[in-house]
Motif scaffolding. Structure first.
Motif, PDB file in Angstrom:
ATOM      1  N   CYS A 150       6.038  -1.633 -14.863  1.00 26.56           N
ATOM      2  CA  CYS A 150       5.322  -0.289 -15.586  1.00 26.56           C
ATOM      3  C   CYS A 150       4.511  -0.678 -16.709  1.00 26.56           C
ATOM      4  N   ASP A 151       3.202  -0.386 -16.611  1.00 23.46           N
ATOM      5  CA  ASP A 151       2.436  -0.216 -17.743  1.00 23.46           C
ATOM      6  C   ASP A 151       2.377   1.302 -18.253  1.00 23.46           C
ATOM      7  N   ARG A 152       3.243   1.423 -19.408  1.00 21.85           N
ATOM      8  CA  ARG A 152       3.139   2.799 -19.936  1.00 21.85           C
ATOM      9  C   ARG A 152       2.081   2.987 -20.740  1.00 21.85           C
ATOM     10  N   ASN A 153       1.157   2.298 -20.943  1.00 20.83           N
ATOM     11  CA  ASN A 153      -0.054   2.652 -21.901  1.00 20.83           C
ATOM     12  C   ASN A 153      -1.252   2.567 -20.659  1.00 20.83           C
ATOM     13  N   ILE A 181       5.652  15.949 -22.640  1.00 17.13           N
ATOM     14  CA  ILE A 181       6.837  16.493 -22.885  1.00 17.13           C
ATOM     15  C   ILE A 181       8.086  15.349 -22.441  1.00 17.13           C
ATOM     16  N   LYS A 182       7.944  14.803 -21.180  1.00 14.21           N
ATOM     17  CA  LYS A 182       8.991  13.990 -20.548  1.00 14.21           C
ATOM     18  C   LYS A 182       8.242  12.546 -20.518  1.00 14.21           C
ATOM     19  N   PRO A 183       8.382  11.703 -21.591  1.00 19.19           N
ATOM     20  CA  PRO A 183       7.319  10.466 -21.586  1.00 19.19           C
ATOM     21  C   PRO A 183       8.098   9.303 -20.373  1.00 19.19           C
ATOM     22  N   GLU A 184       9.385   9.690 -20.194  1.00 18.22           N
ATOM     23  CA  GLU A 184       9.860   8.679 -18.924  1.00 18.22           C
ATOM     24  C   GLU A 184       9.313   8.827 -17.740  1.00 18.22           C
ATOM     25  N   MET A 185       8.344  10.041 -17.376  1.00 17.36           N
ATOM     26  CA  MET A 185       7.872  10.206 -16.143  1.00 17.36           C
ATOM     27  C   MET A 185       7.181   8.974 -15.613  1.00 17.36           C
ATOM     28  N   ASP A 186       6.481   8.188 -16.272  1.00 12.51           N
ATOM     29  CA  ASP A 186       5.592   6.966 -15.698  1.00 12.51           C
ATOM     30  C   ASP A 186       6.772   5.834 -14.940  1.00 12.51           C
ATOM     31  N   LEU A 187       8.043   5.997 -15.774  1.00 12.69           N
ATOM     32  CA  LEU A 187       8.950   5.207 -15.108  1.00 12.69           C
ATOM     33  C   LEU A 187       9.393   5.522 -13.804  1.00 12.69           C
ATOM     34  N   TYR A 188       9.742   6.957 -13.805  1.00 14.13           N
ATOM     35  CA  TYR A 188      10.048   7.470 -12.589  1.00 14.13           C
ATOM     36  C   TYR A 188       9.088   7.331 -11.603  1.00 14.13           C
ATOM     37  N   SER A 189       7.822   7.274 -12.094  1.00 19.22           N
ATOM     38  CA  SER A 189       6.763   7.396 -10.847  1.00 19.22           C
ATOM     39  C   SER A 189       6.775   5.943 -10.398  1.00 19.22           C
ATOM     40  N   THR A 190       7.276   4.979 -10.964  1.00 21.55           N
ATOM     41  CA  THR A 190       7.199   3.383 -10.613  1.00 21.55           C
ATOM     42  C   THR A 190       8.478   3.424  -9.790  1.00 21.55           C
ATOM     43  N   VAL A 191       9.560   4.001  -9.919  1.00 26.12           N
ATOM     44  CA  VAL A 191      10.781   4.275  -8.871  1.00 26.12           C
ATOM     45  C   VAL A 191      10.320   4.778  -7.725  1.00 26.12           C
ATOM     46  N   CYS A 192       9.604   5.811  -7.559  1.00 24.61           N
ATOM     47  CA  CYS A 192       8.773   6.527  -6.497  1.00 24.61           C
ATOM     48  C   CYS A 192       8.113   5.255  -5.571  1.00 24.61           C
ATOM     49  N   GLN A 244       0.983  -1.259   0.063  1.00 21.26           N
ATOM     50  CA  GLN A 244      -0.080  -0.144  -0.004  1.00 21.26           C
ATOM     51  C   GLN A 244       0.873   1.365  -0.027  1.00 21.26           C
ATOM     52  N   ALA A 245       1.961   1.219   0.738  1.00 21.92           N
ATOM     53  CA  ALA A 245       2.772   2.438   0.643  1.00 21.92           C
ATOM     54  C   ALA A 245       3.343   2.547  -0.703  1.00 21.92           C
ATOM     55  N   GLY A 246       3.767   1.610  -1.481  1.00 22.97           N
ATOM     56  CA  GLY A 246       4.124   1.540  -2.735  1.00 22.97           C
ATOM     57  C   GLY A 246       2.867   2.312  -3.523  1.00 22.97           C
ATOM     58  N   HIS A 247       1.714   1.905  -3.436  1.00 24.23           N
ATOM     59  CA  HIS A 247       0.660   2.245  -4.248  1.00 24.23           C
ATOM     60  C   HIS A 247       0.315   3.687  -4.131  1.00 24.23           C
ATOM     61  N   HIS A 248       0.721   4.004  -2.713  1.00 24.43           N
ATOM     62  CA  HIS A 248       0.495   5.573  -2.565  1.00 24.43           C
ATOM     63  C   HIS A 248       1.674   6.635  -2.978  1.00 24.43           C
ATOM     64  N   ALA A 249       2.348   6.078  -3.845  1.00 23.98           N
ATOM     65  CA  ALA A 249       3.441   7.009  -4.439  1.00 23.98           C
ATOM     66  C   ALA A 249       2.839   7.771  -5.312  1.00 23.98           C
ATOM     67  N   PRO A 250       3.520   9.035  -5.594  1.00 19.90           N
ATOM     68  CA  PRO A 250       3.223  10.140  -6.344  1.00 19.90           C
ATOM     69  C   PRO A 250       3.113   9.316  -7.809  1.00 19.90           C
ATOM     70  N   SER A 251       2.357   9.645  -8.828  1.00 24.35           N
ATOM     71  CA  SER A 251       2.479   8.996 -10.166  1.00 24.35           C
ATOM     72  C   SER A 251       2.080  10.142 -11.076  1.00 24.35           C
ATOM     73  N   VAL A 252       2.736  10.367 -12.059  1.00 26.52           N
ATOM     74  CA  VAL A 252       2.460  11.596 -13.217  1.00 26.52           C
ATOM     75  C   VAL A 252       0.995  11.247 -13.795  1.00 26.52           C
ATOM     76  N   GLY A 253       0.355  12.144 -13.787  1.00 22.12           N
ATOM     77  CA  GLY A 253      -1.080  12.168 -14.024  1.00 22.12           C
ATOM     78  C   GLY A 253      -1.946  11.187 -13.372  1.00 22.12           C
ATOM     79  N   PHE A 254      -1.535  10.751 -12.029  1.00 24.16           N
ATOM     80  CA  PHE A 254      -2.369   9.797 -11.440  1.00 24.16           C
ATOM     81  C   PHE A 254      -2.410   8.725 -12.154  1.00 24.16           C
ATOM     82  N   MET A 255      -1.688   8.106 -13.049  1.00 22.60           N
ATOM     83  CA  MET A 255      -1.766   6.909 -13.837  1.00 22.60           C
ATOM     84  C   MET A 255      -1.620   5.727 -12.964  1.00 22.60           C
ATOM     85  N   GLN A 256      -0.647   5.759 -12.020  1.00 27.23           N
ATOM     86  CA  GLN A 256      -0.563   4.594 -11.256  1.00 27.23           C
ATOM     87  C   GLN A 256      -0.070   3.232 -12.182  1.00 27.23           C
ATOM     88  N   PRO A 257       0.995   3.531 -12.758  1.00 28.65           N
ATOM     89  CA  PRO A 257       1.276   2.455 -13.826  1.00 28.65           C
ATOM     90  C   PRO A 257       1.984   1.212 -13.377  1.00 28.65           C
TER      91      PRO A 257
END
Length: 216
Positions: free
Chosen positions: A110-113, A124-135, A40-53
């Motif tokens: 990470c599900d980028r879709n 502009i920065k498409p890699e933000m979903d990967l960074y979100s997963t690292v968060c 749950q702590a992982g699932h409550h990380a910040p994610s770009v566009g709240f996409m939770q990838p």
């Protein structure tokens, strides 16, 4: 909600005592409620566009771990050749994973879709979903430490090994394989720092005011 001084100190204690754990794992299983809190702590990380990838694949079967361990060993030998001779022997002596010793492995993808091709904050920065997963992984790391559970990130392994062993679809990016478990002890310093592989950088040399400047 205001954070109390005691809570603030507890947070910083967890941050400074977090370690990349590769050894000293105990066989004790992680209770379901504890594991749920970490996830749950992982699932409550910040994610770009709240996409939770992210997705979390839990690995407990010995046979699966042995396949992953074999993939690690192959990658370790391959990686050793990339170091200069004076560093190679040190690298080969390090224990850099706890795949078989840890009672639990977690593969984070990470599900980028997820939620469509256009995501707020990723235009502009498409890699933000990967960074979100690292968060999410960092949240899990800190939560695990707060639960007195060791966590280690195994990065010396090819994605195709994990993809085949865990039936991961091609459209998912593999971000991490983590080893989790209670440990007999936590190191006082990061192990590679204690072993003299590299020192901790002076933070004063890493802070720049207004514009980037080279280190003096």
């Amino acid at each position: 909600m205001k954070i109390s001084d005691a809570e603030k100190q507890a947070l910083y204690k967890v941050i400074y005592s977090r370690r990349d754990v590769r050894k000293d794992f105990l066989a004790d299983e992680i209770p379901n409620d504890v594991l749920a809190r970490i996830l749950q702590a992982g699932h409550h990380a910040p994610s770009v566009g709240f996409m939770q990838p992210w997705d979390f694949i839990l690995v407990t079967q010995e046979q699966t771990k042995r396949v992953i361990k074999q993939g690690y060993e192959q990658a370790r030998l391959e990686s050793a050749q990339q170091f200069a001779q004076d560093k190679r022997s040190d690298y080969e002596s390090f224990k850099l994973e706890g795949i078989l010793e840890a009672p639990l492995g977690i593969c984070v993808t990470c599900d980028r879709n997820r939620n469509g091709p256009v995501v707020i904050g990723r235009t502009i920065k498409p890699e933000m979903d990967l960074y979100s997963t690292v968060c999410a992984i960092q949240n899990m790391w800190l939560a695990a430490r707060a639960e007195n559970i060791g966590l280690g990130w195994v990065s010396i392994i090819h994605d195709d090994v994990l993809r085949e062993a865990l039936d991961i679809p091609e459209h998912l990016d593999i971000v991490a394989y983590l080893c989790l478990g209670y440990v007999s002890q936590f190191e006082t310093k990061p192990e590679l720092e204690s072993l003299g592989w590299l020192p901790r950088e002076d933070i004063n040399q890493l802070i720049h005011k207004e514009k980037w400047r080279p280190k003096s």
